[in-house]
Scaffold this motif. Structure first.
Motif: not given
Length: 502
Positions: A158-162, A181-191, A202-211
């Motif tokens: 989750g700290r791999l960066g933007p 922590e994977l929710g921190n990867l806010t630029s992620l297109r593919v998980l 399923v962690p609610p933090s995936l809500q942050l993956l808006r892209n």
């Protein structure tokens, strides 16, 4: 893989390929799972056909790559003086404006004989924290790398960066939870975490993956309800083959870009949300083998692009199929409603689905007759209505019977039969599980004065297993005579055509 699965898989991967082509302006990646996207960094986003004599890999990134390769059992990489200039299949680099090369993609695992990234030592491979020293990394791909030493998905990812766009950990035998922590990867297109042994909610933090555009958590042991998520860019979602339960979130119906939704083989309950019927771009909807209750939404016709609807195995025992439930589904070619306990008659509107190729209504409590509108289903190649309470003549001609062959299943009904007015079709009793209708036209009866008794009805079968009993000797004689007539019918037009050309 059976016919249905092959067809559904083909339609899905066709759409997925289109998605990937649209997503990747760079030269095609060497893996279908890896999507590398441009960003706003100082990297030169253009195809690199050669290397400057003075350009070298960033020293810190070079050391990090050595550690990452060593952790996967690929210590040979240390013999390469410059990992970007002497790169291998599985590492991609791009320069910055100062002619310094940076690692943007790492891939591991043999997908096939033709696509082999560096393989992992399954007994001792691990994900090295040295990945954090690659600040320009866009794509990380591991396939079947940790099967001999199962381990959790490390939270440090989750700290791999933007810059990270694609994270694929596929069939690695990963255990434990999906890190929040994977929710921190806010630029992620593919998980893609498909085919592991993950056991958490399923962690609610995936809500942050808006892209996010592709989310695949299928074939794990995930449990609990799925949180309400807002992923407006999502195109493909696969949560199939888990232990998820509760209601299907209504927020799923707000993802306008969605092309595929597969929630099959979980424990979802309640009704199908009406909001799902607003997904105008949805091509495949698979909700099969859950615990969903009826009734079917009356607004299913809103899914204008839908080609496959699969609901089999949901216990809708008190539900009827709404007469207009499928009106407007002009693109639908696969409709699977097997083993749902559906009651009542088959709607005439199904016969208006001109693109339909596969129709399964078997294992329900449907009664009445097969609608005459089924005559319009000229593209139909597979029909299952067996194990219901249907009766009367089937409105299907000889040519359609021939085309479907053993993919036509009619057995175990109250009294379905084949109407001879469509033309003789020898062998129908063994092919589809029914016989000829008892009443034939006077012309047909007079034309066959030799006729003995009709074949046994569909309700009289050997052992009650849906197979017709053996024919009597008089029936065998009739069978031989009909075969001779069929031969004459076949040869006569050929002789006429020959005389015309002579």
């Amino acid at each position: 893989m059976d016919t249905l699965e092959a067809r559904v898989s083909y339609e899905f991967f066709k759409q997925l390929l289109l998605l990937l082509l649209l997503m990747a302006p760079l030269p095609p990646s060497s893996s279908e799972f890896t999507v590398v996207m441009p960003d706003s960094s100082a990297l030169v986003d253009a195809p690199q056909t050669g290397f400057s004599d003075s350009a070298r890999t960033d020293p810190a990134e070079q050391r990090a790559v050595y550690e990452i390769m060593e952790a996967t059992g690929n210590g040979w990489a240390t013999s390469i003086p410059d990992v970007c200039r002497g790169r291998w299949h599985g590492i991609e680099c791009m320069p910055d404006t100062n002619d310094v090369y940076h690692v943007v993609s790492l891939s591991f695992g043999a997908l096939s004989d033709d696509t082999a990234f560096p393989t992992c030592d399954p007994a001792r491979s691990s994900l090295s924290p040295a990945l954090l020293a690659l600040p320009h990394l866009r794509s990380l791909f591991f396939y079947r790398c940790f099967t001999g030493s199962p381990q959790p998905v490390p939270a440090f990812l989750g700290r791999l960066g933007p810059t990270l766009r694609s994270l694929v950990l596929r069939e690695n035998a990963n255990t434990g939870p999906i890190p929040a922590e994977l929710g921190n990867l806010t630029s992620l297109r593919v998980l893609d975490l498909h085919g592991n042994h993950l056991s958490s909610s399923v962690p609610p933090s995936l809500q942050l993956l808006r892209n996010l555009q592709l989310l695949d958590l299928s074939h794990n042991q995930l449990y609990g309800p799925v949180p309400e998520l807002n992923l407006p860019s999502l195109t493909v979602m696969d949560l199939s083959r888990n232990l998820l339960h509760g209601r299907i979130p209504t927020s799923f119906g707000r993802w306008d870009s969605l092309v595929k939704m597969d929630l099959s083989r979980n424990r979802f309950s309640g009704s199908i949300p009406d909001s799902l019927c607003d997904l105008q771009n949805l091509v495949l909807l698979d909700l099969s083998h859950n615990r969903l209750a009826g009734p079917l939404p009356r607004s299913l016709g809103g899914l204008r692009s839908l080609t496959a609807l699969i609901l089999t195995g949901n216990p809708m025992s008190s539900a009827m199929i709404p007469k207009d439930a499928f009106a407007g589904l002009a693109a639908l070619n696969t409709l699977i409603l097997s083993n749902m306990g559906l009651q009542g008659s088959i709607p005439e509107s199904i016969g208006e689905l001109g693109s339909l190729r596969v129709l399964h209504l078997d294992g329900n409590k449907l009664n009445g007759s097969i609608p005459k509108s089924f005559q319009k289903l000229q593209k139909l190649t597979e029909l299952r209505v067996n194990d219901n309470q249907l009766m009367g003549p089937i409105p299907i001609g000889r040519e359609m019977l021939w085309k479907m062959g053993k993919k036509l299943r009619l057995y175990n009904n109250s009294g379905l039969c084949y109407d001879m007015s469509y033309g003789r079709y020898e062998g129908i009793e063994s092919m589809s599980g029914i016989s000829y209708c008892e009443t034939e036209s006077k012309d047909a009866a007079s034309a066959r004065s030799h006729t003995t008794k009709h074949y046994l009805s569909s309700t009289s079968r050997d052992g009650g297993h849906g197979r017709p009993s053996s024919l009597s000797s008089s029936g065998a004689a009739r069978k031989l005579h009909l075969a001779q007539e069929e031969l004459v019918d076949l040869i006569a037009p050929l002789l006429v055509s020959l005389l015309v050309f002579l």
